[in-house]
Design a protein around this motif. Structure first.
Motif, PDB file in Angstrom:
ATOM      1  N   GLY A 162       0.800  -1.217   0.000  1.00 18.19           N
ATOM      2  CA  GLY A 162       0.000   0.000   0.000  1.00 18.19           C
ATOM      3  C   GLY A 162       0.833   1.267   0.000  1.00 18.19           C
ATOM      4  N   GLY A 163       2.086   1.165   0.455  1.00 16.98           N
ATOM      5  CA  GLY A 163       2.947   2.337   0.486  1.00 16.98           C
ATOM      6  C   GLY A 163       4.048   2.327  -0.552  1.00 16.98           C
ATOM      7  N   MET A 164       3.985   1.419  -1.508  1.00 16.72           N
ATOM      8  CA  MET A 164       5.083   1.258  -2.475  1.00 16.72           C
ATOM      9  C   MET A 164       5.350   2.538  -3.258  1.00 16.72           C
ATOM     10  SD  MET A 164       7.466  -0.500  -3.891  1.00 16.72           S
ATOM     11  CE  MET A 164       7.175  -2.183  -3.320  1.00 16.72           C
ATOM     12  N   PHE A 165       4.313   3.153  -3.772  1.00 15.86           N
ATOM     13  CA  PHE A 165       4.522   4.316  -4.641  1.00 15.86           C
ATOM     14  C   PHE A 165       4.925   5.547  -3.838  1.00 15.86           C
ATOM     15  CE2 PHE A 165       1.648   1.407  -6.821  1.00 15.86           C
ATOM     16  CZ  PHE A 165       2.393   1.186  -7.965  1.00 15.86           C
ATOM     17  N   ILE A 166       4.385   5.695  -2.635  1.00 15.18           N
ATOM     18  CA  ILE A 166       4.860   6.758  -1.749  1.00 15.18           C
ATOM     19  C   ILE A 166       6.318   6.507  -1.396  1.00 15.18           C
ATOM     20  CG2 ILE A 166       4.727   7.552   0.639  1.00 15.18           C
ATOM     21  CD1 ILE A 166       2.841   9.023  -1.092  1.00 15.18           C
ATOM     22  N   GLY A 167       6.677   5.250  -1.191  1.00 14.88           N
ATOM     23  CA  GLY A 167       8.064   4.921  -0.884  1.00 14.88           C
ATOM     24  C   GLY A 167       9.008   5.312  -2.001  1.00 14.88           C
ATOM     25  N   ILE A 168       8.608   5.047  -3.240  1.00 14.23           N
ATOM     26  CA  ILE A 168       9.433   5.411  -4.391  1.00 14.23           C
ATOM     27  C   ILE A 168       9.603   6.925  -4.470  1.00 14.23           C
ATOM     28  CG2 ILE A 168       9.489   5.439  -6.918  1.00 14.23           C
ATOM     29  CD1 ILE A 168       8.091   2.699  -6.834  1.00 14.23           C
ATOM     30  N   LEU A 169       8.494   7.649  -4.339  1.00 12.24           N
ATOM     31  CA  LEU A 169       8.561   9.113  -4.405  1.00 12.24           C
ATOM     32  C   LEU A 169       9.375   9.684  -3.241  1.00 12.24           C
ATOM     33  CD1 LEU A 169       4.868   9.916  -5.429  1.00 12.24           C
ATOM     34  CD2 LEU A 169       6.886   9.922  -6.897  1.00 12.24           C
ATOM     35  N   SER A 170       9.232   9.088  -2.058  1.00 15.64           N
ATOM     36  CA  SER A 170       9.990   9.557  -0.896  1.00 15.64           C
ATOM     37  C   SER A 170      11.490   9.392  -1.121  1.00 15.64           C
ATOM     38  CB  SER A 170       9.563   8.784   0.357  1.00 15.64           C
ATOM     39  OG  SER A 170       8.203   8.984   0.648  1.00 15.64           O
ATOM     40  N   ALA A 171      11.861   8.258  -1.677  1.00 14.55           N
ATOM     41  CA  ALA A 171      13.280   8.014  -1.948  1.00 14.55           C
ATOM     42  C   ALA A 171      13.817   9.013  -2.962  1.00 14.55           C
ATOM     43  CB  ALA A 171      13.477   6.578  -2.440  1.00 14.55           C
ATOM     44  N   PHE A 172      13.046   9.265  -4.015  1.00 12.56           N
ATOM     45  CA  PHE A 172      13.471  10.249  -5.020  1.00 12.56           C
ATOM     46  C   PHE A 172      13.646  11.631  -4.385  1.00 12.56           C
ATOM     47  CE2 PHE A 172      11.400   7.907  -8.864  1.00 12.56           C
ATOM     48  CZ  PHE A 172      12.353   6.915  -8.740  1.00 12.56           C
ATOM     49  N   PHE A 173      12.660  12.036  -3.587  1.00 13.24           N
ATOM     50  CA  PHE A 173      12.706  13.365  -2.962  1.00 13.24           C
ATOM     51  C   PHE A 173      13.923  13.491  -2.048  1.00 13.24           C
ATOM     52  CE2 PHE A 173      11.648  15.892   0.852  1.00 13.24           C
ATOM     53  CZ  PHE A 173      11.571  17.143   0.265  1.00 13.24           C
ATOM     54  N   SER A 216       7.415  16.348   7.383  1.00 14.98           N
ATOM     55  CA  SER A 216       6.578  16.435   8.592  1.00 14.98           C
ATOM     56  C   SER A 216       5.502  17.504   8.445  1.00 14.98           C
ATOM     57  CB  SER A 216       7.448  16.748   9.812  1.00 14.98           C
ATOM     58  OG  SER A 216       8.372  15.710  10.050  1.00 14.98           O
ATOM     59  N   ALA A 217       5.855  18.621   7.815  1.00 18.06           N
ATOM     60  CA  ALA A 217       4.874  19.687   7.619  1.00 18.06           C
ATOM     61  C   ALA A 217       3.706  19.206   6.775  1.00 18.06           C
ATOM     62  CB  ALA A 217       5.543  20.896   6.960  1.00 18.06           C
ATOM     63  N   ILE A 218       4.018  18.416   5.760  1.00 19.50           N
ATOM     64  CA  ILE A 218       2.954  17.940   4.861  1.00 19.50           C
ATOM     65  C   ILE A 218       2.097  16.877   5.526  1.00 19.50           C
ATOM     66  CG2 ILE A 218       2.528  16.702   2.697  1.00 19.50           C
ATOM     67  CD1 ILE A 218       5.071  18.043   1.593  1.00 19.50           C
ATOM     68  N   THR A 219       2.743  15.884   6.131  1.00 20.85           N
ATOM     69  CA  THR A 219       1.997  14.715   6.601  1.00 20.85           C
ATOM     70  C   THR A 219       1.492  14.836   8.034  1.00 20.85           C
ATOM     71  OG1 THR A 219       4.048  13.629   7.331  1.00 20.85           O
ATOM     72  CG2 THR A 219       3.324  13.233   5.060  1.00 20.85           C
ATOM     73  N   MET A 220       2.228  15.539   8.903  1.00 16.69           N
ATOM     74  CA  MET A 220       1.870  15.570  10.320  1.00 16.69           C
ATOM     75  C   MET A 220       1.198  16.866  10.737  1.00 16.69           C
ATOM     76  SD  MET A 220       5.306  13.755  11.872  1.00 16.69           S
ATOM     77  CE  MET A 220       5.827  12.140  11.264  1.00 16.69           C
ATOM     78  N   TRP A 221       1.731  17.996  10.299  1.00 22.00           N
ATOM     79  CA  TRP A 221       1.184  19.275  10.749  1.00 22.00           C
ATOM     80  C   TRP A 221       0.022  19.729   9.877  1.00 22.00           C
ATOM     81  CZ3 TRP A 221       6.912  21.079  10.668  1.00 22.00           C
ATOM     82  CH2 TRP A 221       7.605  20.405  11.684  1.00 22.00           C
ATOM     83  N   MET A 222       0.154  19.570   8.549  1.00 22.53           N
ATOM     84  CA  MET A 222      -0.961  19.899   7.656  1.00 22.53           C
ATOM     85  C   MET A 222      -1.940  18.735   7.543  1.00 22.53           C
ATOM     86  SD  MET A 222       1.264  21.818   4.672  1.00 22.53           S
ATOM     87  CE  MET A 222      -0.176  22.137   3.646  1.00 22.53           C
ATOM     88  N   GLU A 223      -1.535  17.564   8.042  1.00 25.66           N
ATOM     89  CA  GLU A 223      -2.369  16.349   8.084  1.00 25.66           C
ATOM     90  C   GLU A 223      -2.895  15.958   6.708  1.00 25.66           C
ATOM     91  OE1 GLU A 223      -5.399  16.924  10.983  1.00 25.66           O
ATOM     92  OE2 GLU A 223      -3.984  16.913  12.675  1.00 25.66           O
ATOM     93  N   ILE A 224      -2.007  16.034   5.708  1.00 25.66           N
ATOM     94  CA  ILE A 224      -2.368  15.593   4.358  1.00 25.66           C
ATOM     95  C   ILE A 224      -2.097  14.099   4.250  1.00 25.66           C
ATOM     96  CG2 ILE A 224      -1.822  15.807   1.902  1.00 25.66           C
ATOM     97  CD1 ILE A 224      -1.091  18.719   2.415  1.00 25.66           C
ATOM     98  N   VAL A 226      -1.053  11.594   2.314  1.00 22.61           N
ATOM     99  CA  VAL A 226      -0.387  11.359   1.027  1.00 22.61           C
ATOM    100  C   VAL A 226      -0.605   9.934   0.549  1.00 22.61           C
ATOM    101  CG1 VAL A 226       1.350  13.167   1.320  1.00 22.61           C
ATOM    102  CG2 VAL A 226       1.784  10.887   2.240  1.00 22.61           C
ATOM    103  N   HIS A 227      -0.678   8.984   1.472  1.00 23.87           N
ATOM    104  CA  HIS A 227      -0.913   7.595   1.077  1.00 23.87           C
ATOM    105  C   HIS A 227      -2.292   7.441   0.437  1.00 23.87           C
ATOM    106  CE1 HIS A 227       2.629   5.507   2.770  1.00 23.87           C
ATOM    107  NE2 HIS A 227       2.632   6.491   3.643  1.00 23.87           N
ATOM    108  N   GLY A 228      -3.285   8.092   1.022  1.00 24.15           N
ATOM    109  CA  GLY A 228      -4.625   8.014   0.457  1.00 24.15           C
ATOM    110  C   GLY A 228      -4.720   8.674  -0.900  1.00 24.15           C
ATOM    111  N   ILE A 229      -4.045   9.821  -1.060  1.00 29.83           N
ATOM    112  CA  ILE A 229      -4.074  10.534  -2.344  1.00 29.83           C
ATOM    113  C   ILE A 229      -3.431   9.702  -3.445  1.00 29.83           C
ATOM    114  CG2 ILE A 229      -3.197  12.557  -3.578  1.00 29.83           C
ATOM    115  CD1 ILE A 229      -3.428  14.101  -0.912  1.00 29.83           C
ATOM    116  N   ILE A 230      -2.240   9.177  -3.161  1.00 29.96           N
ATOM    117  CA  ILE A 230      -1.542   8.367  -4.168  1.00 29.96           C
ATOM    118  C   ILE A 230      -2.325   7.094  -4.471  1.00 29.96           C
ATOM    119  CG2 ILE A 230       0.549   7.035  -4.631  1.00 29.96           C
ATOM    120  CD1 ILE A 230       0.913  10.017  -4.913  1.00 29.96           C
ATOM    121  N   ALA A 231      -2.911   6.489  -3.436  1.00 24.47           N
ATOM    122  CA  ALA A 231      -3.695   5.269  -3.648  1.00 24.47           C
ATOM    123  C   ALA A 231      -4.869   5.524  -4.588  1.00 24.47           C
ATOM    124  CB  ALA A 231      -4.195   4.726  -2.313  1.00 24.47           C
ATOM    125  N   THR A 232      -5.486   6.697  -4.464  1.00 21.43           N
ATOM    126  CA  THR A 232      -6.615   7.040  -5.333  1.00 21.43           C
ATOM    127  C   THR A 232      -6.173   7.133  -6.793  1.00 21.43           C
ATOM    128  OG1 THR A 232      -7.674   8.286  -3.542  1.00 21.43           O
ATOM    129  CG2 THR A 232      -8.400   8.760  -5.798  1.00 21.43           C
TER     130      THR A 232
END
Length: 449
Positions: A162-173, A216-224, A226-232
């Motif tokens: 479920g996190g494969m594509f987020i993992g790829i993007l995270s590594a690139f970033f 952290s700003a994106i996922t924890m403080w802004m509470e976005i 990202v896994h759900g968005i990419i999964a969609t």
């Protein structure tokens, strides 16, 4: 005419495709995921063992023992293949950083950091006084409360497919941030007298801070989410990859590239393997949970039903060359290449026959695996064989690999043998033509002497 077509494809297609296969980000994905294959293969065997009672009599002692200890048997799987993205991300970051001539170890660690920052821990609510009081009067409730973990818990599903594509993007970033800080000089540099390992640690402070703050700003403080968005966005692509049309397209492209000497499996696999792994992990998760298995075409489906003996289903070509040819070269090649083909190694045939740019052999090389794909697809969809639930080592003989990958289903081994015979039938008329060509050349050489 054929030579002109081959030259045009070589100049307009082969070179660009070869460059695409070596593109650093795609190569990093390939390297990172391939590095996890030992984990996937070994962990799959725990799945095979845990569900061995499905193919054994219930009265056997081994069946009863496995069923009683199934949870413990599956624990290694849950800490390995079930969270395979956690391992793949490090490999992707390592490979990408290495391609930029950066410190590969730092690249892998930063990639892992960026990825884990997207997986938000969940706080388990504390047991209230009212529930505790009820538990004093209910032993079952008290036992249940004792088993509930306290504190933060990480949602493991996002560490797997479920996190494969987020993992790829995270590594690139992460690696691109690391590269930016190194190339721009936006880093903490230490004197030359400082040991290299210590200096690298200080150089990584700046990219570490950037990654921590931004993610952290994106996922924890802004509470976005990202896994759900990419999964969609990825769900339609994952669903499309598990269709007959997708299977035929990927099969055709793999064989098409091989015909012109391009490693088709490398190019197609670099793009499709993340999707295949998601399909396989969804199947294994469903099996472990006792749910219906939905996906037909993870990568082992191609390995054991389509690419039997290697790309092009060349097990059929190897068998015919070994037992049904009259030319000296054909028979010698067949005997030499048969044993490797049994273990799915077919380079001796592709470059020895050769299949590459061979107008006679390229036809069955393309047609045989596509026919096998259609037969295997409907055999699976109609329930004649089980769906893929494990990844057996690709160098196993076909029937054994099919048996293990389909969850100890003997029907899969039979289907592999049937498809091998179909490949032989498809190759037969073309091998006869090819053998006659070799005979004519050998006779001509003999006459010339």
């Amino acid at each position: 005419m054929f030579e002109n077509i081959a030259n045009w494809i070589d100049s307009h297609l082969s070179t660009p495709m070869a460059k695409l296969g070596e593109q650093r980000h795609l190569r990093a994905i390939r390297d990172g995921i391939v590095a996890t294959l030992p984990i996937i293969i070994v962990a799959s065997m725990f799945m095979v063992i845990a569900f061995l009672p499905n193919s054994l009599p219930e009265s056997w002692g081994i069946s009863n023992w496995i069923m009683e200890n199934q949870f413990k048997i599956l624990l290694p799987y849950r800490m390995s293949m079930y969270i395979m993205t956690l391992y793949a991300v490090f490999g992707i970051g390592y490979s990408l950083a290495k391609s930029y001539d950066l410190d590969a170890l730092s690249g892998g660690i930063l990639a892992e950091l960026a990825y884990l920052l997207t997986v938000i821990p969940v706080m388990i609510p504390a047991v209230t006084d009212g529930v505790t009081e009820l538990a004093t009067q209910n032993p079952e409730l008290a036992t249940y409360l004792e088993q509930i973990p306290a504190g933060f818990n990480i949602p493991m599903a996002n560490l797997g497919s479920g996190g494969m594509f987020i993992g790829i993007l995270s590594a690139f970033f992460a690696v691109e941030v690391y590269r930016f800080t190194q190339r721009s000089g936006f880093k903490i540099s230490m004197p030359e007298q400082v040991p290299a390992s210590v200096a690298r640690s200080f150089e990584a402070l700046t990219p570490t801070a950037i990654i921590l703050i931004v993610v952290s700003a994106i996922t924890m403080w802004m509470e976005i989410d990202v896994h759900g968005i990419i999964a969609t966005f990825m769900e339609p692509l994952i669903s499309a990859s598990d269709s007959l049309g997708s299977v035929l397209l990927l099969t055709f492209l793999t064989n098409f590239f091989w015909i012109f000497g391009i490693h088709g499996a490398s190019i197609v696999g670099s793009l499709a393997r993340p999707l295949w792994l998601v399909l396989l992990e969804q199947n294994t998760t469903a099996l472990a949970a006792g749910e219906a298995i939905q996906n037909t075409a993870p990568e082992p489906f191609y390995q054991w039903f389509i690419y039997i003996g290697g790309a092009g289903a060349t097990i059929g070509l190897a068998l015919l060359l070994a037992v049904a040819t009259k030319s000296t070269y054909g028979k010698t090649l067949g005997k030499t290449a048969l044993v490797p083909a049994i273990f799915n190694i077919n380079e001796p045939l592709i470059f020895g026959a050769p299949v590459v740019l061979n107008p006679t052999l390229m036809i069955p090389f393309t047609v045989a695996p596509m026919v096998n794909a259609v037969i295997a697809w409907y055999a699976t969809e109609w329930g004649f064989v089980s769906r893929t639930v494990a990844s057996a080592p690709w160098t196993l003989p076909g029937p054994i690999g099919a048996f293990l990958s389909m969850g100890n289903d003997w029907r899969a081994a039979v289907l592999n043998i049937v498809l091998t015979l179909i490949a032989v039938l498809i190759y037969y008329p073309f091998v006869r033509t090819y053998d006659n060509q070799l005979l004519a050349e050998e006779q001509q050489d003999t006459s010339a002497e």
